[in-house]
Design an enzyme around this catalytic site. Structure first.
Site, mmCIF file in Angstrom:
data_model
loop_
_atom_site.group_PDB
_atom_site.id
_atom_site.type_symbol
_atom_site.label_atom_id
_atom_site.label_comp_id
_atom_site.label_asym_id
_atom_site.label_seq_id
_atom_site.Cartn_x
_atom_site.Cartn_y
_atom_site.Cartn_z
ATOM 1 N N ASP A 36 1.896 -4.446 6.915
ATOM 2 C CA ASP A 36 2.383 -5.968 6.268
ATOM 3 C C ASP A 36 2.811 -7.111 7.319
ATOM 4 O O ASP A 36 2.019 -7.141 8.608
ATOM 5 C CB ASP A 36 3.778 -5.560 5.881
ATOM 6 C CG ASP A 36 4.569 -7.214 5.893
ATOM 7 O OD1 ASP A 36 4.738 -7.590 6.081
ATOM 8 O OD2 ASP A 36 5.173 -6.972 4.532
ATOM 9 N N GLU B 235 1.834 -9.722 1.279
ATOM 10 C CA GLU B 235 0.932 -9.910 2.379
ATOM 11 C C GLU B 235 0.661 -8.986 2.746
ATOM 12 O O GLU B 235 0.628 -8.626 4.003
ATOM 13 C CB GLU B 235 1.583 -10.991 3.674
ATOM 14 C CG GLU B 235 3.072 -10.646 4.050
ATOM 15 C CD GLU B 235 4.622 -11.462 3.748
ATOM 16 O OE1 GLU B 235 5.953 -11.033 3.688
ATOM 17 O OE2 GLU B 235 4.033 -11.597 2.064
#
Length: 385
Positions: free
Chosen positions: A243, A295
């Site tokens: 992440d 993301e």
């Protein structure tokens, strides 16, 4: 018996052999009009001559069959020996026609069967050459007979009429067969283009539109394949959930376009780093990275145990943290947090990803820009910073 003659483990050679057997059947088929012609006295030979002629034809065909069956023709441009078989049959047909009298017009149909047999592989040019060979062959036979024998009065006009009719039919058949060959090749080409288009469509459906990485759906499919292989071969594999840190701040400060550029730059850089790690032997097999959502990225590491996977992700984390990604807002630095988990025998994909996500949550909770790992479900948290 047929299963011994035609190999089941070589479909291409089996197809060629079945076509060759069809040639045998064609030879025997033309015994049907020859035998009545012999009985009615319309041939210039006896039963021994007919038997000898067809025996020669069968022996030649058996020879062709054995050459194909043993694989001796495999490397030839024409592994089916189609042209040699057709021109051998042309010579045999001229011999049969020479032996006929009243039945000669019927025997000319032998030439039509030759052209139809050519549909198995002759090109347009080869059909034209075959038509010329048939017309020239029969014209040569007629010329030889009139020079050698003393034909009855009016026979020349009959032969000229037969030759004209044969030429018309042969040229027309060559044209029709050429059109069929053209349509068949066009169909094969369109089939191949469709296959390529489907492959591109499947590849496109498996890729994330923004980053070009595998998308979540395809990642799940790859994970299923990896789990099945691990269960079958008892081979380890690991996954990592990655992440990007503070990505929302990039969107808020620079806009979503810059955020997209950052995702693209990270994807390209990460792929290059993983390939480099694979080349130097740090990974046990080529890894797969894909966009898991937003993301967040998922890294699949085949044949890789937990410690090696954690070391790989840590090296990638350090490389990303020291690398600025070019964007329209200028070079931007970024980092990521990651959670690593090794597959346990009998574990589901959901459980494996849940353990990786637990490690990721701990990495983000402890300050981000770090990679944590889980060893197994009973001992969920280990760390490496």
């Amino acid at each position: 018996m047929l299963s011994h003659l035609i190999p089941a483990d070589d479909p291409v050679r089996g197809m060629l052999l079945r076509r060759q057997l069809l040639g045998h059947l064609t030879y025997l088929m033309f015994l049907v009009p020859v035998l009545p012609a012999l009985w009615w006295g319309w041939l210039h030979t006896d039963a021994i001559g007919v038997a000898a002629l067809f025996t020669v034809g069968i022996v030649i065909n058996v020879t062709y069959f054995l050459l194909i069956r043993t694989g001796m023709t495999r490397r030839l441009k024409d592994p089916a020996l189609l042209q040699p078989q057709i021109y051998t049959a042309l010579v045999m047909a001229l011999a049969v026609i020479h032996a006929t009298d009243e039945a000669r017009g019927v025997m000319l149909m032998l030439f039509v069967s030759l052209q139809l047999f050519g549909l198995f592989g002759l090109s347009r040019r080869q059909f034209k050459v075959l038509a010329l060979a048939i017309i020239s062959g029969y014209a040569g036979l007629v010329a030889l007979e009139f020079w050698w024998l003393r034909p009855r009065e009016g026979a020349l006009r009959e032969e000229m009429l037969r030759l004209l009719a044969l030429a018309m039919i042969t040229v027309w058949m060559a044209f029709v067969c050429s059109q069929i060959v053209g349509m068949r090749r066009a169909l094969a080409r369109r089939k191949w283009e469709l296959k390529l288009a489907l492959a591109r469509l499947e590849e496109s459906a498996a890729r994330d539109e923004l980053t070009g990485l595998h998308n979540r759906r395809h990642l799940m499919s790859l994970l299923g394949n990896e789990l099945a292989r691990a269960a079958r071969c008892e081979a380890p594999f690991s996954v990592a959930l990655i992440d990007l840190d503070f990505f929302k701040q990039v969107n808020d400060r620079h806009g979503h376009q810059v955020g997209d550029e950052l995702l693209q730059g990270f994807s390209t850089f990460a792929q290059g780093q993983l390939r480099a790690l694979d080349r130097v032997g740090i990974l046990a097999d080529e890894p797969t990275v894909g966009r898991y959502g937003g993301e967040e990225f998922l890294l699949i590491l085949p044949h890789t145990e937990h410690e090696s996977a954690l070391a790989c992700v840590e090296r990638l984390r350090a490389s990303v943290a020291s690398h600025a990604i070019a964007t329209s807002a200028g070079p931007l630095g970024t980092s990521f947090s990651a959670g690593v988990a090794q597959y346990e025998p009998g574990e589901s994909i959901a459980s494996l990803l849940r353990r990786a996500d637990t490690a990721l949550y701990r990495a983000k909770h402890d300050g981000r820009n770090r990679a944590y790992g889980t060893v197994d479900s009973a001992q969920p948290l280990g760390s490496n910073t």
